[in-house]
Motif scaffolding. Sequence first.
Motif, short mmCIF file in Angstrom:
data_model
loop_
_atom_site.label_atom_id
_atom_site.label_comp_id
_atom_site.label_asym_id
_atom_site.label_seq_id
_atom_site.Cartn_x
_atom_site.Cartn_y
_atom_site.Cartn_z
N GLY A 135 24.68 72.85 54.04
CA GLY A 135 24.63 72.65 55.48
C GLY A 135 23.36 72.03 56.02
O GLY A 135 23.02 72.22 57.20
N TYR A 136 22.66 71.24 55.21
CA TYR A 136 21.45 70.57 55.70
C TYR A 136 21.81 69.42 56.63
O TYR A 136 22.83 68.75 56.45
CB TYR A 136 20.60 70.06 54.54
N ASP A 137 20.97 69.21 57.63
CA ASP A 137 21.19 68.16 58.62
C ASP A 137 20.50 66.85 58.24
O ASP A 137 20.98 65.77 58.59
CB ASP A 137 20.67 68.61 59.99
N TYR A 138 19.38 66.95 57.54
CA TYR A 138 18.62 65.77 57.11
C TYR A 138 18.25 65.95 55.65
O TYR A 138 17.78 67.02 55.24
CB TYR A 138 17.36 65.58 57.96
N VAL A 139 18.48 64.89 54.88
CA VAL A 139 18.27 64.94 53.44
C VAL A 139 17.34 63.79 53.06
O VAL A 139 17.58 62.63 53.40
CB VAL A 139 19.61 64.81 52.68
N PHE A 140 16.28 64.13 52.31
CA PHE A 140 15.24 63.17 51.96
C PHE A 140 15.23 62.90 50.46
O PHE A 140 15.48 63.81 49.66
CB PHE A 140 13.86 63.70 52.36
N GLU A 141 14.91 61.66 50.09
CA GLU A 141 14.60 61.29 48.71
C GLU A 141 13.10 61.08 48.61
O GLU A 141 12.49 60.49 49.49
CB GLU A 141 15.26 59.97 48.32
N PHE B 23 11.93 56.30 49.02
CA PHE B 23 11.42 57.29 49.98
C PHE B 23 12.27 57.14 51.23
O PHE B 23 12.04 56.22 52.04
CB PHE B 23 9.96 57.00 50.26
N VAL B 24 13.27 58.00 51.40
CA VAL B 24 14.32 57.77 52.39
C VAL B 24 14.73 59.08 53.04
O VAL B 24 14.75 60.13 52.39
CB VAL B 24 15.56 57.12 51.73
N CYS B 25 15.08 59.01 54.32
CA CYS B 25 15.71 60.12 55.04
C CYS B 25 17.11 59.71 55.47
O CYS B 25 17.29 58.66 56.09
CB CYS B 25 14.88 60.51 56.27
N PHE B 26 18.09 60.52 55.12
CA PHE B 26 19.48 60.31 55.54
C PHE B 26 19.89 61.41 56.52
O PHE B 26 19.63 62.59 56.26
CB PHE B 26 20.44 60.39 54.35
N ARG B 27 20.53 61.03 57.61
CA ARG B 27 21.26 62.04 58.36
C ARG B 27 22.46 62.47 57.52
O ARG B 27 23.07 61.66 56.81
CB ARG B 27 21.73 61.49 59.71
N ALA B 28 22.82 63.75 57.59
CA ALA B 28 23.89 64.28 56.74
C ALA B 28 25.20 63.53 56.96
O ALA B 28 25.98 63.35 56.02
CB ALA B 28 24.07 65.77 57.01
N GLU B 29 25.44 63.07 58.18
CA GLU B 29 26.68 62.35 58.47
C GLU B 29 26.82 61.11 57.60
O GLU B 29 27.92 60.73 57.18
CB GLU B 29 26.73 61.96 59.94
N VAL B 30 25.70 60.46 57.30
CA VAL B 30 25.73 59.27 56.45
C VAL B 30 26.23 59.64 55.06
O VAL B 30 27.11 58.97 54.50
CB VAL B 30 24.33 58.62 56.36
N LEU B 31 25.70 60.71 54.50
CA LEU B 31 26.09 61.12 53.15
C LEU B 31 27.53 61.63 53.11
O LEU B 31 28.21 61.48 52.10
CB LEU B 31 25.13 62.19 52.63
N ARG B 32 27.99 62.23 54.20
CA ARG B 32 29.39 62.65 54.24
C ARG B 32 30.33 61.46 54.33
O ARG B 32 31.47 61.52 53.83
CB ARG B 32 29.62 63.58 55.44
N THR B 33 29.88 60.39 54.97
CA THR B 33 30.74 59.22 55.17
C THR B 33 30.79 58.31 53.95
O THR B 33 31.84 57.75 53.62
CB THR B 33 30.25 58.42 56.39
#
Length: 243
Positions: free
Chosen positions: A86-92, A163-173
Amino acid sequence: MKKVVIIPTYNEIENIEAMIDRVCSLPGGFDLLVIDDGSPDGTAAAVRRAIERRDDGHRIHLLERSGKLGLGTAYLTGFRWALEQGYDYVFEMDCDFSHDPDDLERLYRACAEEGADVAIGSRYVTGVNVINWPIGRVIMSYYASAYVRRVLGMPVRDCTAGFVCFRAEVLRTIDLDRIRMRGYGFQIEMKYSAWKLGFRLTEVPIIFTDRTRGSSKMSSGIFGEAFWGVLRMRLRKIRPSQK
């Protein structure tokens, strides 16, 4: 907002404890997921010790895999775990301090406050901001991104940035099951998929400093996969996940 930083590791015993300390000391409340590919140097054991000794050890998570399975598969494993949690923001992020942990806050603000869906820590958006790399490697990296822009038309200056930040919606899509590249070409494929699916990408200028401890995991095969993979990517249709 729940935030997690994913760091794949292989033989990072010289960096991992300092990286844990830095990420967990940031005021923004970043959790940390380390994905270790069976490091024989004891990297995973160092993470377990940190979890046990720290008062905030509950914010540190470890997934152990048996053997070197590739950067891309590590991140895909981490993305799926982060979405399940349930994370909202996911970073590499890399473990070797080539990425400054303090810049995590800047990537987060680019998404949470400035409207980006994907925030890229970019070495090249304001010139060439790379320290201690051999000139040959700088040239190869810079022109690799130029090649990607030419072939794919993607308006990103640093296409291979890790070095990246994704909103969780991006990864779900994004259909993560259809991401094919496993080395550094994975970074290109994730950005391209997000862009083709209509998400907003922004580049945040960073200073990239080559590692001072441990050894690089780069190889010529990584660049070969990216070169040919980009050509194949140009011919593919990017469809959203049906899950």
